[in-house]
Design a protein around this motif. Structure first.
Motif, PDB file in Angstrom:
ATOM      1  N   ARG A 174      48.387 -58.017 -49.329  1.00 36.88           N
ATOM      2  CA  ARG A 174      47.599 -59.025 -48.613  1.00 36.88           C
ATOM      3  C   ARG A 174      48.048 -60.408 -49.053  1.00 36.88           C
ATOM      4  NH1 ARG A 174      42.938 -56.227 -50.873  1.00 36.88           N
ATOM      5  NH2 ARG A 174      42.021 -54.731 -49.402  1.00 36.88           N
ATOM      6  N   ASP A 175      47.605 -61.414 -48.289  1.00 37.55           N
ATOM      7  CA  ASP A 175      47.821 -62.786 -48.725  1.00 37.55           C
ATOM      8  C   ASP A 175      46.956 -63.085 -49.946  1.00 37.55           C
ATOM      9  OD1 ASP A 175      49.726 -64.232 -47.092  1.00 37.55           O
ATOM     10  OD2 ASP A 175      48.394 -63.796 -45.403  1.00 37.55           O
ATOM     11  N   GLU A 176      47.348 -64.111 -50.673  1.00 37.91           N
ATOM     12  CA  GLU A 176      46.608 -64.519 -51.860  1.00 37.91           C
ATOM     13  C   GLU A 176      45.174 -64.888 -51.494  1.00 37.91           C
ATOM     14  OE1 GLU A 176      46.783 -68.056 -55.267  1.00 37.91           O
ATOM     15  OE2 GLU A 176      48.359 -67.877 -53.741  1.00 37.91           O
ATOM     16  N   ARG A 177      44.241 -64.437 -52.316  1.00 43.91           N
ATOM     17  CA  ARG A 177      42.836 -64.734 -52.083  1.00 43.91           C
ATOM     18  C   ARG A 177      42.413 -65.990 -52.849  1.00 43.91           C
ATOM     19  NH1 ARG A 177      39.790 -61.005 -49.618  1.00 43.91           N
ATOM     20  NH2 ARG A 177      40.621 -58.909 -49.359  1.00 43.91           N
ATOM     21  N   ALA A 178      41.347 -66.594 -52.381  1.00 41.29           N
ATOM     22  CA  ALA A 178      40.757 -67.698 -53.129  1.00 41.29           C
ATOM     23  C   ALA A 178      40.220 -67.172 -54.457  1.00 41.29           C
ATOM     24  CB  ALA A 178      39.637 -68.330 -52.312  1.00 41.29           C
ATOM     25  N   PRO A 179      40.156 -67.985 -55.493  1.00 39.39           N
ATOM     26  CA  PRO A 179      39.601 -67.535 -56.779  1.00 39.39           C
ATOM     27  C   PRO A 179      38.094 -67.314 -56.680  1.00 39.39           C
ATOM     28  CG  PRO A 179      40.057 -69.883 -56.829  1.00 39.39           C
ATOM     29  CD  PRO A 179      40.628 -69.372 -55.534  1.00 39.39           C
ATOM     30  N   GLY A 180      37.564 -66.533 -57.610  1.00 36.60           N
ATOM     31  CA  GLY A 180      36.119 -66.332 -57.665  1.00 36.60           C
ATOM     32  C   GLY A 180      35.626 -65.049 -57.042  1.00 36.60           C
ATOM     33  N   HIS A 181      36.529 -64.104 -56.762  1.00 32.43           N
ATOM     34  CA  HIS A 181      36.155 -62.818 -56.190  1.00 32.43           C
ATOM     35  C   HIS A 181      35.306 -62.051 -57.194  1.00 32.43           C
ATOM     36  CE1 HIS A 181      37.768 -59.540 -53.286  1.00 32.43           C
ATOM     37  NE2 HIS A 181      37.012 -60.398 -52.633  1.00 32.43           N
ATOM     38  N   ALA A 182      34.182 -61.465 -56.764  1.00 31.30           N
ATOM     39  CA  ALA A 182      33.300 -60.739 -57.660  1.00 31.30           C
ATOM     40  C   ALA A 182      32.621 -59.605 -56.909  1.00 31.30           C
ATOM     41  CB  ALA A 182      32.259 -61.687 -58.260  1.00 31.30           C
TER      42      ALA A 182
END
Length: 444
Positions: free
Chosen positions: A220-228
């Protein structure tokens, strides 16, 4: 619980006979008299739009001897006739008092002497609610509304159903529905998509070939930080996503950079979204809605239903979503990426299928079926989420809080609790089955 036939029979009645279940999308039945054949648990159902433009869901079983009255995947009809003895059921409310009522019986006056009560012997109808194009149904007349059943998870589902420019709804199905059978128990995919981030090791092959639509490492493309990880202990839903935040603070890395038409489209839609929702709250998440519907909001943007066939077989239905007014070139780019990612030909889902089938097969063993599974990952690290009422969260994705939440709900349904009991909110701090993080000042 993953291979037992008696437990499976109990699930069919006590879970699939009561819960809200996804049965289709309005774009599959856009015009009056359109219909599709769908499933609710192990039951075949007819999902149709009547001449009066009402969406109804009917059990696909003749009231005379149980024969299927609809035997094709989709079509157009205002009545369904059983091929066994000819009983006919109409959905036209100009002819019958309710859609699905018995309207024609061969030999009605001769063989039944005109005394058969047609109103009593119609097709069984489910309760139906339509939400942003998705069609849901339940057999239980006492079930809460769909909105109450989904609770805070509704906002996360919105992130898959809403237009990329921030408009409410606006999505449609991309082509049709991918259907494939997997030799696994239906609970394996349900508890995988509810928030199992630690299984990423299984997708190393898909990551190595750069399935990523921007040509970078990963699938996948890079995700924004802060995934929880987030879960709703009182409802059984959960997934992985982001804390709600003002729209202007939400970082949006460029995506689909190998495909300028798609990348430019998404960038334009993000700007429009920002303009419309500036200062608002942004939700973004994926996960499982109890019991058997899962979704991804982005890559891939998809809904999937894990239909139970038996204790050891599941039929997967994948629905791919797209903005209804997206350019055809963009739709085609997404179609290719989604099918390379998911489904029986998808690089990523092939990995998952192998895991679920092997886990089911090994759990059938004489010794394997008696060994307990371990769900201790991240145990005690969850805490209430003030920004998402009713939810708890773990500030990381490697946790099994959501599997525990889902299993807790499974047990509550299997115990046969009333809806008053099922929808009564319990303080999670007092639930021994789901301990929360403890702080120096006491429970958070």
């Amino acid at each position: 619980m993953f291979v037992d036939d008696d437990l499976f029979a109990q699930e069919v009645r006590q879970i699939f006979g009561r819960a809200w279940l996804l049965v289709g999308h309005e774009s599959q039945i856009p015009d009056p008299e359109d219909f599709i054949q769908s499933k609710m648990g192990t039951d075949s159902v007819i999902v149709t739009r009547t001449r009066q433009d009402k969406v109804v869901v009917l059990l696909n079983s003749c009231r005379h001897r149980g024969m299927k009255v609809c035997r094709v995947d989709e079509g157009k009809a205002r009545a369904f006739t059983c091929p066994y003895h000819g009983w006919t059921y109409s959905t036209d409310e100009e002819r019958v008092s309710r859609p699905g009522e018995l309207s024609g019986v061969p030999g009605f006056n001769v063989h039944y002497e005109g005394r058969l009560d047609k109103g009593e012997w119609g097709l069984k109808a489910a309760r139906v609610q339509v939400y942003k194009g998705t069609i849901w149904a339940t057999w239980d007349e006492h079930a809460p509304s769909l909105e109450a059943y989904l609770g805070g998870m509704l906002r996360w589902l919105d992130s898959a159903l809403d237009h990329r420019n921030g408009d409410s709804g606006g999505s449609t199905l991309l082509v049709g529905v991918q259907k494939f059978r997997v030799r696994c128990n239906w609970k394996f995919p349900a508890t995988n998509f509810v928030g199992d981030a630690s299984h990423a090791v299984t997708h190393n092959s898909a990551n190595m070939i750069k399935l990523n639509p921007s040509g970078k490492d990963g699938r996948r493309d890079e995700r924004a930080p802060g995934h929880a990880a987030f879960g709703w202990p009182d409802l059984g839903h959960g997934g992985l996503g982001f804390l709600p935040r003002p729209e202007e603070e939400f970082p949006r890395p460029d995506t689909f950079q190998q495909f300028p038409a798609a990348s430019n489209y998404l960038r334009d839609m993000a700007r429009e979204h920002l303009r419309k929702r500036a200062g608002g709250i942004h939700y973004q998440g994926k996960g499982t809605i109890f019991p058997n519907m899962s979704f991804h909001e982005d890559q891939p943007r998809t809904l999937v239903v894990h239909h139970p066939i038996s204790a050891t077989e599941t039929e997967m239905w994948r629905y791919y979503l797209i903005d209804a007014d997206a350019p055809d070139e963009v739709k085609d780019i997404f179609r290719h990426y989604y099918m390379t990612y998911s489904g029986p030909g998808g690089m990523t889902e092939q990995d998952d299928i192998e895991n679920w089938e092997s886990a089911t097969r090994q759990s059938l063993g004489g010794m394997g079926r008696d060994l307990p599974f371990n769900y201790a990952q991240g145990l005690g690290e969850s805490e209430p989420c003030d920004l998402m009422p009713g939810a708890v969260w773990c500030g990381r994705t490697i946790t099994e809080q959501n599997q525990l939440i889902w299993l807790k709900r499974w047990q509550e349904f299997m115990e046969g609790r009333s809806w008053d009991q099922l929808m009564h909110r319990v303080e999670v701090e007092d639930d021994a089955a789901f301990p929360l993080k403890r702080h120096a000042a006491g429970a958070k």
